[in-house]
Scaffold this motif. Structure first.
Motif, PDB file in Angstrom:
ATOM      1  N   THR A   8      10.275  -0.532   2.707  1.00  0.00           N
ATOM      2  CA  THR A   8      10.179  -0.988   4.095  1.00  0.00           C
ATOM      3  C   THR A   8       8.872  -1.749   4.258  1.00  0.00           C
ATOM      4  OG1 THR A   8      11.381   0.989   4.827  1.00  0.00           O
ATOM      5  CG2 THR A   8      10.234  -0.293   6.516  1.00  0.00           C
ATOM      6  N   LEU A   9       8.977  -2.979   4.753  1.00  0.00           N
ATOM      7  CA  LEU A   9       7.812  -3.835   4.936  1.00  0.00           C
ATOM      8  C   LEU A   9       7.360  -3.805   6.391  1.00  0.00           C
ATOM      9  CD1 LEU A   9       8.945  -6.949   2.844  1.00  0.00           C
ATOM     10  CD2 LEU A   9       7.562  -4.997   2.097  1.00  0.00           C
ATOM     11  N   LYS A  15      -2.313  -8.303   6.659  1.00  0.00           N
ATOM     12  CA  LYS A  15      -1.631  -7.938   5.416  1.00  0.00           C
ATOM     13  C   LYS A  15      -0.213  -7.497   5.713  1.00  0.00           C
ATOM     14  CE  LYS A  15      -3.590  -3.239   5.595  1.00  0.00           C
ATOM     15  NZ  LYS A  15      -4.531  -3.519   6.707  1.00  0.00           N
ATOM     16  N   ILE A  16       0.541  -7.334   4.645  1.00  0.00           N
ATOM     17  CA  ILE A  16       1.857  -6.720   4.719  1.00  0.00           C
ATOM     18  C   ILE A  16       1.760  -5.372   4.029  1.00  0.00           C
ATOM     19  CG2 ILE A  16       4.255  -6.834   3.945  1.00  0.00           C
ATOM     20  CD1 ILE A  16       4.109  -9.846   4.229  1.00  0.00           C
ATOM     21  N   VAL A  17       2.245  -4.344   4.698  1.00  0.00           N
ATOM     22  CA  VAL A  17       2.215  -2.988   4.162  1.00  0.00           C
ATOM     23  C   VAL A  17       3.627  -2.615   3.726  1.00  0.00           C
ATOM     24  CG1 VAL A  17       1.702  -0.573   4.653  1.00  0.00           C
ATOM     25  CG2 VAL A  17       0.308  -2.376   5.679  1.00  0.00           C
ATOM     26  N   GLY A  36       3.052  -7.966  -7.242  1.00  0.00           N
ATOM     27  CA  GLY A  36       1.630  -8.203  -6.983  1.00  0.00           C
ATOM     28  C   GLY A  36       1.075  -7.448  -5.798  1.00  0.00           C
ATOM     29  N   PHE A  37       1.799  -6.457  -5.286  1.00  0.00           N
ATOM     30  CA  PHE A  37       1.244  -5.610  -4.225  1.00  0.00           C
ATOM     31  C   PHE A  37       0.169  -4.703  -4.815  1.00  0.00           C
ATOM     32  CE2 PHE A  37       4.718  -7.188  -1.901  1.00  0.00           C
ATOM     33  CZ  PHE A  37       4.606  -6.815  -0.570  1.00  0.00           C
ATOM     34  N   THR A  38      -0.835  -4.383  -4.003  1.00  0.00           N
ATOM     35  CA  THR A  38      -1.945  -3.526  -4.428  1.00  0.00           C
ATOM     36  C   THR A  38      -1.776  -2.138  -3.837  1.00  0.00           C
ATOM     37  OG1 THR A  38      -3.446  -5.420  -4.543  1.00  0.00           O
ATOM     38  CG2 THR A  38      -4.449  -3.234  -4.441  1.00  0.00           C
ATOM     39  N   GLU A  39      -1.968  -1.124  -4.672  1.00  0.00           N
ATOM     40  CA  GLU A  39      -1.875   0.259  -4.204  1.00  0.00           C
ATOM     41  C   GLU A  39      -3.276   0.819  -4.006  1.00  0.00           C
ATOM     42  OE1 GLU A  39       0.150   4.555  -5.492  1.00  0.00           O
ATOM     43  OE2 GLU A  39       0.172   2.847  -6.866  1.00  0.00           O
ATOM     44  N   ASN A  40      -3.573   1.309  -2.777  1.00  0.00           N
ATOM     45  CA  ASN A  40      -4.908   1.843  -2.508  1.00  0.00           C
ATOM     46  C   ASN A  40      -4.963   3.343  -2.777  1.00  0.00           C
ATOM     47  OD1 ASN A  40      -3.736   3.135  -0.307  1.00  0.00           O
ATOM     48  ND2 ASN A  40      -4.578   1.736   1.212  1.00  0.00           N
ATOM     49  N   HIS A  41      -6.099   3.975  -2.437  1.00  0.00           N
ATOM     50  CA  HIS A  41      -6.283   5.385  -2.749  1.00  0.00           C
ATOM     51  C   HIS A  41      -5.337   6.297  -1.977  1.00  0.00           C
ATOM     52  CE1 HIS A  41      -8.726   4.821   0.875  1.00  0.00           C
ATOM     53  NE2 HIS A  41      -8.583   6.106   1.089  1.00  0.00           N
ATOM     54  N   THR A  46      -0.096  -2.758  -0.355  1.00  0.00           N
ATOM     55  CA  THR A  46      -0.390  -3.835   0.591  1.00  0.00           C
ATOM     56  C   THR A  46      -0.397  -5.184  -0.117  1.00  0.00           C
ATOM     57  OG1 THR A  46      -2.797  -3.629   0.282  1.00  0.00           O
ATOM     58  CG2 THR A  46      -1.794  -2.315   2.034  1.00  0.00           C
ATOM     59  N   LEU A  47      -0.147  -6.217   0.664  1.00  0.00           N
ATOM     60  CA  LEU A  47      -0.206  -7.597   0.192  1.00  0.00           C
ATOM     61  C   LEU A  47      -1.054  -8.384   1.176  1.00  0.00           C
ATOM     62  CD1 LEU A  47       0.825  -9.885  -1.721  1.00  0.00           C
ATOM     63  CD2 LEU A  47       2.716 -10.206  -0.091  1.00  0.00           C
TER      64      LEU A  47
END
Length: 336
Positions: A8-9, A15-17, A36-41, A46-47
């Protein structure tokens, strides 16, 4: 074959979560990584949108990877809840901080549900519906609120989380949740309805706990109670007395004799040294507790506003206390 996972975007301001969910969530996470989405802690993907062309290319890759991994992709129609929470936090008086709580599994919702104070609409929402995200609002003084979006109409509901039992054992009726269509109204309803009810409920719970501990100490004979329990009860009373005295001074025009009484009790209870282990200071505080505790409780209870009144939020009624010493944190206390 229908997809066993979903992405689900959510559109945020910069950003896009993406929230992966479902029994095959690992495939959804793989698709996000390939795109290429980044995963945080917090395990939120997110993009960034600072490069529009790159973002469009990443979304194209996401849909391709999702098809290959048999993952469904949907777009949430409402703004990202984290942005709503940040807007509410900025609109509230004082220093509030917002934090996003991803709800990937139903057990995540149940965990938050179990910490809600009120068993009403928000409680039922966390029990039945797949929300995706919730958010917490904290003032740094112990007050914690929970924000969620209602899937039925897209409105926002905010309720209080139960204060830690290390601070107070709640006995008063829970403050009622508030519902609003946007962040501005939510902040207003929190300030005018939810927080005053919350502070009043905490104040009444403090009074109940302080009175219960005092009654127990007064009727217990020497040698019939555990010293650790007694010290824990005294610590709780001193903590509550700090809030009572500060509130009385801030909200009540005090006669001279009452002002002198508060000064004497404050000094006798050694409230500036709550974590002072000095036996002599504790003995003096215990004596003041038994002699003057009842009058202090009566003064604080008399100053409690009726339920229909919604006063400005007094700082003295914060649920937070100084860090509990080991004896108070581990002792069960006189819970009869």
């Amino acid at each position: 074959m229908s997809p066993s996972s979903e992405i689900t975007l959510y559109r945020a301001h910069d950003k896009i979560v993406a929230l992966p969910s479902g029994t095959g969530r690992r495939w959804a996470e793989t698709a996000l990584d390939l795109a290429g989405f980044t995963e945080n802690h917090d395990r939120i993907h997110t993009l960034a949108l600072d490069d529009q062309a790159q973002a469009r290319q990443a979304l194209k890759h996401l849909h391709q990877a999702a098809r290959d991994c048999q993952v469904a992709v949907t777009t949430h129609p409402r703004p990202f809840l984290g942005d709503i929470a940040e807007a509410i936090a900025l609109a509230l008086p004082g220093h509030w901080r917002a934090a996003v709580e991803p709800l990937r599994e139903q057990q995540d919702q149940h965990y938050l549900r179990d910490h809600l104070w009120e068993t009403g609409t928000l409680h039922g929402l966390l029990q039945k519906d797949g929300l995706g995200f919730a958010a917490t609002l904290r003032d740094g003084g112990g007050t914690e609120l929970l924000l969620a979006e209602r899937p039925s109409d897209g409105s926002y509901i905010v309720g209080a989380l139960t204060p830690s039992p290390d601070y107070v054992r709640v006995t008063a009726p829970a403050p009622r949740s508030v519902i609003a269509s946007d962040a501005r109204l939510a902040a207003r309803f929190i300030q005018t309805h939810l927080l005053p009810e919350y502070e009043r409920a905490v104040h009444l719970s403090r009074l109940d706990e302080a009175e219960e501990d005092l009654r127990w100490a007064q009727v217990s004979e020497a040698g019939t109670y555990d010293t650790v329990d007694l010290e824990a009860a005294l610590y709780r009373f001193r903590t509550h007395a700090t809030a009572f005295i500060a509130t009385l001074r801030e909200t009540t025009p005090l006669p001279v004799e009452q002002a002198v009484f508060l000064d004497r009790v404050e000094d006798g209870l050694n409230l500036d040294g709550l974590d002072d282990p000095d036996p002599e200071a504790l003995a003096d505080a215990g004596a003041v507790w038994l002699i003057d505790g009842e009058e202090l409780i009566e003064m604080a209870r008399a100053a409690t506003p009726p339920a229909s009144v919604t006063p400005a939020r007094p700082k003295a009624l914060s649920t937070a206390a100084l860090p509990l010493p080991a004896v108070a944190a581990t002792a069960p206390g006189p819970r009869r």
